[in-house]
Design an enzyme around this catalytic site. Sequence first.
Site, PDB file in Angstrom:
ATOM      1  CD  GLU B  52      -6.419 -50.852  -8.731  1.00 16.52           C
ATOM      2  OE1 GLU B  52      -6.656 -49.559  -8.846  1.00 16.52           O
ATOM      3  OE2 GLU B  52      -6.056 -51.340  -7.842  1.00 16.52           O
ATOM      4  CG  PHE B 114     -11.555 -51.514   4.686  1.00 19.91           C
ATOM      5  CD1 PHE B 114     -11.690 -50.176   3.955  1.00 19.91           C
ATOM      6  CD2 PHE B 114     -10.458 -51.951   4.298  1.00 19.91           C
ATOM      7  CE1 PHE B 114     -10.139 -49.560   4.194  1.00 19.91           C
ATOM      8  CE2 PHE B 114      -9.235 -51.570   3.449  1.00 19.91           C
ATOM      9  CZ  PHE B 114      -9.405 -50.314   3.471  1.00 19.91           C
ATOM     10  CD  GLN B 115      -9.525 -51.564  -0.274  1.00 15.42           C
ATOM     11  OE1 GLN B 115      -9.030 -52.737  -0.294  1.00 15.42           O
ATOM     12  NE2 GLN B 115      -8.721 -50.909  -0.368  1.00 15.42           N
ATOM     13  CE  LYS B 164      -7.239 -61.711   2.398  1.00 16.45           C
ATOM     14  NZ  LYS B 164      -6.591 -60.338   3.543  1.00 16.45           N
ATOM     15  CG  MET B 483     -12.982 -33.681 -31.462  1.00 16.48           C
ATOM     16  SD  MET B 483     -12.265 -33.653 -32.575  1.00 16.48           S
ATOM     17  CE  MET B 483     -11.573 -34.936 -33.931  1.00 16.48           C
TER      18      MET B 483
END
Lengths: 198, 589
Positions: B52, B114-115, B164, B483
Site C-alpha cells: 500500500e 479483524f483488520q 464495508k 548520506m
Amino acid sequence: MNAKNVDALSAYFLEDLENNQETHTLSIVVDNEPGVLARVIGLFSGRGYNIDALSVSETEQRHHLSRITIITTGTPQIIEQIRHQLDRLVPVHKVTDLTVEARRKGHEKPLERELALVKVRGQGENRLEALRLAEAFKATVIDATTEHFVFELTGRTNKVTQFIEIMRPLGLIEVARTGVVALCRGSASMRDEMAADI
Amino acid sequence: MKREMTGAEMVLEALKDNGAKHVFGYPGGAVLPIYDAICQQEEIEHILVRHEQGAGHAAEGYARSTGKPGVALATSGPGATNMVTALTDALLDSIPLVCITGQVPSNLIGTDAFQECDTVGITRPCTKHNWLVKDVDDLAAVLHEAFYVATSGRPGPVVVDIPKDVQFATGTYTPPSPQKTQHQSYRPAQKGDITAIRAAVELLARAERPVLYTGGGVVNSGREASQLLRELAELTGAPVTSTLMGLGAYPASGKNWLGMLGMHGTYEANMVMHDCDVMINIGARFDDRITGRLDAFSPNSKKVHIDIDPSSINKIVQVDIPIVGDVAHVLEDMLRLWRCENMQPNPKTKEWHRQIDKWRARDCLAYRNSDEVIMPQYALQRLAAAVKGKDYYISTEVGQHQMWAAQFLPFEEPNRWLTSGGFGTMGYGLPACNGAQVANPDALCINVAGDASILMNIQEMSTAVQHGLSPKNFILNNSYMGMVRQWQQLLHGNRLSHSYTDSLPDFVKLAEAYGAKGIRVTKPDQLDDAIAEMIETPGPVLFDCCVAQLANCFPMIPSGKAHNDMLLPDEATDEAVANAIDEKGKFLV
C-alpha cells in the site's frame, strides 16, 4: 498537556524561548462533528503548543456549531502561529484571539469566567467558617449534609483559585472546574465577521 | 442527475465525476465491494501495487507529474497503516492525494474486529482532513468535498474511510454541483492583498541586490505560475534560485538561474541569499534545509513572502511584506503593476550580477573525476547528456544520489522532478516513477536511486512489469547508505555504524527475477553505451551503476552554519570534514 517544547519553531532555533511569554485566550468556532476536538487538541500536542485551560460545548444547535475556548501560553510569534494553524483545519469556521481583540478595543482583557464545584467536609467551627467565606465569595450551596457542603462558584480564574486555596484548610476534599469561557466586551460578535451564509 | 446505487458504485462514480482516470490500490476484505464495482466498469483503470505504501507514492508521482490529484485505495487495518508514510510524505510536500480506505462494518467498529484500526484517528495528523462515512447518503458529498479539500488552497492528502456495510448499502448519488458552491468553512484566499503586492513590487524595483527564492508552491500553482515567474525574472533581471521542491519552475538553462539553494545547494545561490538586500520568497517555506543557521540567515535583506497558507508566514523567518495568496494570481498582479508603472530594475543591479558571476566562477560542483571508477556525479552528467532533448520525468529516492540528481540533472519545465523533499522518504522513487509513467505513458521515466533506498519498495518492480510500465531505475550503487555514512564521517569520527549494506542482492539477477532487464556498469567508459541501452529497453530496468564507494556530496552547509559558511568540495579535506560541525550543530538533524 502543557509540556514545553523549546524547539517548536525549528530544529535550528536554539535560543531560549522562555522570555517574552504571553497568555492568550482563543475562541474557536467549529463544526460540531465527531473528532473535531481531537483535531484541535492534537494540533496543540503535535506541534508542542501549550494548553492551560480548555472548554467546549455546542453553542449554536441550529448550525451544529460548537465553541472551543483555549487559554494558551507562548511568544507572540507562536500564538500567531497557533491561530493560523487552527484556522487551516477544515472544520474550523473562525478563530479569534480574544486577548488581541480586547487590547485593540482598549480593554485589559476579554470577559472571562470559570465555574467551580467545591466539596468541603467538616464539622464545628471549620464548617461555619467555610459557609461564611462562601457567602463573602458569593458562592452558593448546591448540596449539603451535616457533614459537608458543595459550593458552586463562578468568577475569574484567580478568584476561583483563591476560593479553593481558602477552603483547603477547612476540609476541602474535591474540586471540579470547567475551564474558562470568554467573550469580547462590547456589541460586536464573532458572528459579525463570519460568513454571512452561516 | 441523482441516481440510486450502492456505496461501492458511488465511489467509482464520484472518481469519474471528479476527473480521476486511474486508481492505485491493493484489495482486501474491507474493500471487496469497491473492487467488485471496479471490475464492472471500464472508465477507471486500477493499477495493482505490491504494497500500500507503493500505492500512495505512485499516486503522489501521478499527482506531481500532472498537477491533478492522485487516487489511492487500500483495505482496513494494515492496508490503511501501510499508507501512513505516503500520506505524511504528501502532507509535507503539499501533494493532492485522495486516499480511500475500507473499514470494518459499522456495527463492529470499536470491537477490535479483524483488520480493524482507528484509521481516521491514525491519519488525522498526517492528512489535510479525513472523514469516516457512516451513512451511504453522505458518501457522494463527502467524496466531492474530499477532492475539493485535497486540491484547493495548499494541496494535500485526504482520507475517506468507508465501512464495508456502507459500501454495500444503497443510497442516492448526487453528482458534484456544476456551479461551485462555497465550502462551509474552508475557503483559502486566491488573490493577494494589492497594497502588499504594490509594496513588494516597489521594493523589488529599488533593490540593488535582489533574489527570487522560489519553491514547490510555484509548481503547485500550475503551469501559468511558472510562465509568470519566467516573465518576472526577465523583466526585473533578478537572479532565481529554488528549493528542492521547486526545480523546473524556472528553467535550468535560463540566464538568471543560480541553481538550487540550501544545505547541498550551489555556492552562488547560497551567497546570493546571504548577501541580498531584497528577497522575494515565492511559494517556499524557509525550511531548515534552506535557512541553515537562522540567526545568520540573510541578515541584511527586506523579505517578501508569497504563500497560499497563512501559517507558513512568520513561522520560521519574520518577513517584512507577507502576501497570502496563490502564486499565479500574485505574480500576475506583480507583473501588471511593474508593466503599468513602466518600472525598470535599479541600475545598481549590474554590480550585483558581476558579483554573482564571480561566485559562479568558483565552480562549486566540481569534483575529481577518474578513469578507473565511476564518480556518481559523472554518471549523472552522462545520464543528463543522454536524455537531453527527450521528454523525461525524474524521480528519486532519498540520500546522496537525490542531492546529486538535483545538482546535476537540468529541468526546463515544472512537474518533471518528483522527489520526497519534506519527509525524506526512502522508497519513494520507484513507485512514484511508476505513477508518473501511468500518467505519461509515452515519456521517459527515470528513478535515480541508491542501492539502499531502492530496496525499500523494490517489490513495485512487479507492479511495473504487470502494467507495462517502464521505470528506468538508475541505481548509484556504493554499497553504503551514502548520506548516513557522510554524516557519520561529519559527526561521529567516521565510525560507520551499520551504514554498510553487506549481502546486497545482485541487481541484474533481481531484475531478471522480476521479468525485467538488468544492466551493470563498473567502468566510466562503459557508461554511455549502457545508458543508451537502458533508454532503448522497452520495459523496466534496474541499472546497477557501481560508483566510487566513499564519495561525499558537496558543497554542503554543515548543520548549524550560515549560508556563507559552506564546505566546498576542493576544501573538504578529511580534517575539514571531521571538524565541520561544532558541538551545537551536532544536535541538529
